[in-house]
Design a protein around this motif. Sequence first.
Motif, PDB file in Angstrom:
ATOM      1  N   ALA A 125      71.810  70.833  18.187  1.00 58.54           N
ATOM      2  CA  ALA A 125      72.059  70.592  16.477  1.00 58.54           C
ATOM      3  C   ALA A 125      72.059  71.815  16.230  1.00 58.54           C
ATOM      4  O   ALA A 125      73.108  72.396  15.144  1.00 58.54           O
ATOM      5  CB  ALA A 125      70.919  69.802  15.767  1.00 58.54           C
ATOM      6  N   ILE A 126      71.066  72.794  16.628  1.00 60.63           N
ATOM      7  CA  ILE A 126      71.153  74.699  15.588  1.00 60.63           C
ATOM      8  C   ILE A 126      72.164  74.874  16.034  1.00 60.63           C
ATOM      9  O   ILE A 126      73.200  75.601  15.117  1.00 60.63           O
ATOM     10  CB  ILE A 126      70.413  75.220  16.163  1.00 60.63           C
ATOM     11  CG1 ILE A 126      68.512  73.837  15.567  1.00 60.63           C
ATOM     12  CG2 ILE A 126      70.105  75.845  15.213  1.00 60.63           C
ATOM     13  CD1 ILE A 126      68.601  73.298  13.438  1.00 60.63           C
ATOM     14  N   ILE A 127      72.684  74.604  17.338  1.00 61.04           N
ATOM     15  CA  ILE A 127      73.963  75.675  17.896  1.00 61.04           C
ATOM     16  C   ILE A 127      75.384  75.340  17.047  1.00 61.04           C
ATOM     17  O   ILE A 127      75.882  76.195  16.188  1.00 61.04           O
ATOM     18  CB  ILE A 127      73.949  75.387  19.229  1.00 61.04           C
ATOM     19  CG1 ILE A 127      73.157  76.272  19.740  1.00 61.04           C
ATOM     20  CG2 ILE A 127      75.035  75.488  19.909  1.00 61.04           C
ATOM     21  CD1 ILE A 127      73.426  77.524  19.488  1.00 61.04           C
ATOM     22  N   LEU A 128      75.443  73.874  16.976  1.00 59.83           N
ATOM     23  CA  LEU A 128      76.437  73.308  16.068  1.00 59.83           C
ATOM     24  C   LEU A 128      76.500  73.933  14.798  1.00 59.83           C
ATOM     25  O   LEU A 128      77.762  73.741  14.346  1.00 59.83           O
ATOM     26  CB  LEU A 128      76.455  71.687  16.894  1.00 59.83           C
ATOM     27  CG  LEU A 128      76.998  71.233  18.123  1.00 59.83           C
ATOM     28  CD1 LEU A 128      76.655  69.500  17.707  1.00 59.83           C
ATOM     29  CD2 LEU A 128      78.576  71.348  17.378  1.00 59.83           C
ATOM     30  N   ALA A 129      75.465  73.768  14.082  1.00 59.25           N
ATOM     31  CA  ALA A 129      75.253  73.567  12.765  1.00 59.25           C
ATOM     32  C   ALA A 129      76.164  75.052  12.143  1.00 59.25           C
ATOM     33  O   ALA A 129      76.424  75.129  11.823  1.00 59.25           O
ATOM     34  CB  ALA A 129      73.621  74.083  11.874  1.00 59.25           C
ATOM     35  N   ASN A 130      75.550  76.169  13.326  1.00 61.10           N
ATOM     36  CA  ASN A 130      76.015  77.693  12.967  1.00 61.10           C
ATOM     37  C   ASN A 130      77.140  77.835  13.618  1.00 61.10           C
ATOM     38  O   ASN A 130      78.084  78.996  13.191  1.00 61.10           O
ATOM     39  CB  ASN A 130      75.222  78.570  13.860  1.00 61.10           C
ATOM     40  CG  ASN A 130      74.040  78.942  13.766  1.00 61.10           C
ATOM     41  OD1 ASN A 130      73.355  80.055  12.799  1.00 61.10           O
ATOM     42  ND2 ASN A 130      72.399  78.363  14.194  1.00 61.10           N
ATOM     43  N   TYR A 131      77.336  76.672  14.585  1.00 60.96           N
ATOM     44  CA  TYR A 131      78.952  76.800  15.180  1.00 60.96           C
ATOM     45  C   TYR A 131      80.137  76.811  13.946  1.00 60.96           C
ATOM     46  O   TYR A 131      81.189  77.157  13.721  1.00 60.96           O
ATOM     47  CB  TYR A 131      79.203  76.614  16.007  1.00 60.96           C
ATOM     48  CG  TYR A 131      81.030  75.771  16.716  1.00 60.96           C
ATOM     49  CD1 TYR A 131      81.750  76.722  17.392  1.00 60.96           C
ATOM     50  CD2 TYR A 131      81.656  74.205  16.061  1.00 60.96           C
ATOM     51  CE1 TYR A 131      82.859  76.184  17.164  1.00 60.96           C
ATOM     52  CE2 TYR A 131      82.984  74.136  16.070  1.00 60.96           C
ATOM     53  CZ  TYR A 131      83.798  75.078  16.964  1.00 60.96           C
ATOM     54  OH  TYR A 131      84.983  74.659  16.929  1.00 60.96           O
ATOM     55  N   TYR A 132      80.223  75.580  13.149  1.00 61.85           N
ATOM     56  CA  TYR A 132      80.728  74.960  12.213  1.00 61.85           C
ATOM     57  C   TYR A 132      80.516  76.145  10.765  1.00 61.85           C
ATOM     58  O   TYR A 132      81.216  75.934  10.271  1.00 61.85           O
ATOM     59  CB  TYR A 132      79.835  73.903  11.460  1.00 61.85           C
ATOM     60  CG  TYR A 132      80.804  72.493  12.175  1.00 61.85           C
ATOM     61  CD1 TYR A 132      81.746  72.496  12.682  1.00 61.85           C
ATOM     62  CD2 TYR A 132      79.462  71.627  12.570  1.00 61.85           C
ATOM     63  CE1 TYR A 132      82.184  71.250  13.351  1.00 61.85           C
ATOM     64  CE2 TYR A 132      79.814  71.160  13.903  1.00 61.85           C
ATOM     65  CZ  TYR A 132      81.520  70.774  14.223  1.00 61.85           C
ATOM     66  OH  TYR A 132      81.718  68.994  14.928  1.00 61.85           O
ATOM     67  N   GLY A 133      79.714  76.621  10.681  1.00 60.93           N
ATOM     68  CA  GLY A 133      79.407  78.007   9.656  1.00 60.93           C
ATOM     69  C   GLY A 133      80.080  78.985  10.200  1.00 60.93           C
ATOM     70  O   GLY A 133      80.838  79.804   9.517  1.00 60.93           O
ATOM     71  N   VAL A 134      80.258  79.350  11.337  1.00 62.35           N
ATOM     72  CA  VAL A 134      81.561  79.965  11.475  1.00 62.35           C
ATOM     73  C   VAL A 134      82.725  79.901  11.565  1.00 62.35           C
ATOM     74  O   VAL A 134      83.739  80.708  10.893  1.00 62.35           O
ATOM     75  CB  VAL A 134      80.905  81.272  12.680  1.00 62.35           C
ATOM     76  CG1 VAL A 134      81.796  82.012  13.644  1.00 62.35           C
ATOM     77  CG2 VAL A 134      79.756  81.962  12.791  1.00 62.35           C
ATOM     78  N   LYS A 135      83.292  78.839  11.904  1.00 61.52           N
ATOM     79  CA  LYS A 135      84.520  77.647  11.995  1.00 61.52           C
ATOM     80  C   LYS A 135      84.962  77.728  10.089  1.00 61.52           C
ATOM     81  O   LYS A 135      86.256  78.394  10.769  1.00 61.52           O
ATOM     82  CB  LYS A 135      84.140  76.978  12.376  1.00 61.52           C
ATOM     83  CG  LYS A 135      85.212  75.884  12.613  1.00 61.52           C
ATOM     84  CD  LYS A 135      85.387  74.939  13.797  1.00 61.52           C
ATOM     85  CE  LYS A 135      87.202  74.351  13.095  1.00 61.52           C
ATOM     86  NZ  LYS A 135      86.674  72.567  13.787  1.00 61.52           N
ATOM     87  N   LYS A 136      83.818  77.426   9.622  1.00 62.38           N
ATOM     88  CA  LYS A 136      84.263  77.625   7.815  1.00 62.38           C
ATOM     89  C   LYS A 136      84.813  79.034   7.490  1.00 62.38           C
ATOM     90  O   LYS A 136      85.611  78.871   6.720  1.00 62.38           O
ATOM     91  CB  LYS A 136      83.648  76.799   7.540  1.00 62.38           C
ATOM     92  CG  LYS A 136      84.001  75.933   6.312  1.00 62.38           C
ATOM     93  CD  LYS A 136      83.232  75.341   5.618  1.00 62.38           C
ATOM     94  CE  LYS A 136      83.887  75.055   4.280  1.00 62.38           C
ATOM     95  NZ  LYS A 136      82.692  74.060   3.166  1.00 62.38           N
ATOM     96  N   GLN A 137      83.591  79.964   7.848  1.00 61.20           N
ATOM     97  CA  GLN A 137      83.343  81.028   6.841  1.00 61.20           C
ATOM     98  C   GLN A 137      83.937  82.170   7.736  1.00 61.20           C
ATOM     99  O   GLN A 137      84.066  83.151   6.735  1.00 61.20           O
ATOM    100  CB  GLN A 137      81.714  80.634   5.982  1.00 61.20           C
ATOM    101  CG  GLN A 137      82.135  80.062   5.716  1.00 61.20           C
ATOM    102  CD  GLN A 137      80.530  80.276   4.637  1.00 61.20           C
ATOM    103  OE1 GLN A 137      80.400  80.693   4.271  1.00 61.20           O
ATOM    104  NE2 GLN A 137      78.823  78.946   4.903  1.00 61.20           N
ATOM    105  N   GLY A 138      84.197  81.863   8.906  1.00 61.73           N
ATOM    106  CA  GLY A 138      84.677  83.447   8.730  1.00 61.73           C
ATOM    107  C   GLY A 138      83.080  83.957  10.060  1.00 61.73           C
ATOM    108  O   GLY A 138      81.948  83.790   9.442  1.00 61.73           O
TER     109      GLY A 138
END
Length: 240
Positions: A125-138
């Motif tokens: 869950a935490i890895i996915l949260a960080n992944y989506y953050g990078v995906k959206k904002q760079g």
Amino acid sequence: MEEKSWLFTIGGLTFDGTVVSMTILTCLIVFGLVYFCTRNLKLKPTGKQNVMEALVDFVRGIVGDNVEKNEVKQYHLLAFTFFMFVLVSNTLGLITKVTLFPSDVAFWKSPTADPTVTLTLAFIAIILANYYGVKKQGVKGYFVNSYMKPVGFLLPIKLIEEFTNVLTLGLRLYGNIFAGEVLLSLIAGLGASSPTKFILALPLEVIWQAFSLFIGGIQAFIFATLLMVYISHKVEVEEI
């Protein structure tokens, strides 16, 4: 007696066969439920379709409360998958108990009654949260928004927070489900000790089982909610 898991070894590595088998069974049950309830969909839902649509709408509400409305579809399936897996996992060990005597090897229990499973779910869950953050904002925008706001000197604390989020998310789920199964086993052991105690233990077992089912549902709701909270913190830009 202390309950033991069924263990097996492959290539020198030892695996918990009980947890592995129950995790696979949970995945099959979730897939089977969704498949069964979504066959022959009708414009006017009835019966099993109503049940599935209620669950889908319930999870959509959790997602919608934490992310922007135009992003609900992006995270809805993820939240629904986690919710269903945790819900079914929490319930399995409350249905019955399969233990092989005299070795006391347990072949049936909730996967979420094992800390390895719950901490793994929390880590994903935490890895996915960080992944989506990078995906959206760079990478740069994600790092600044997640760790440098509102002030840069909070960076060490925010890095520690990532680790504590995994622990709290995983151990909260594990503690609640494991405690429920332990108490159910103690009540069952009390009832098996004598006919008189069986009469007393039977209503206690039924009451605690119903309460544990309620707790299992609440924990699935909490897990899905916190998943979306963590994701929203990573994908939404913090205004100063």
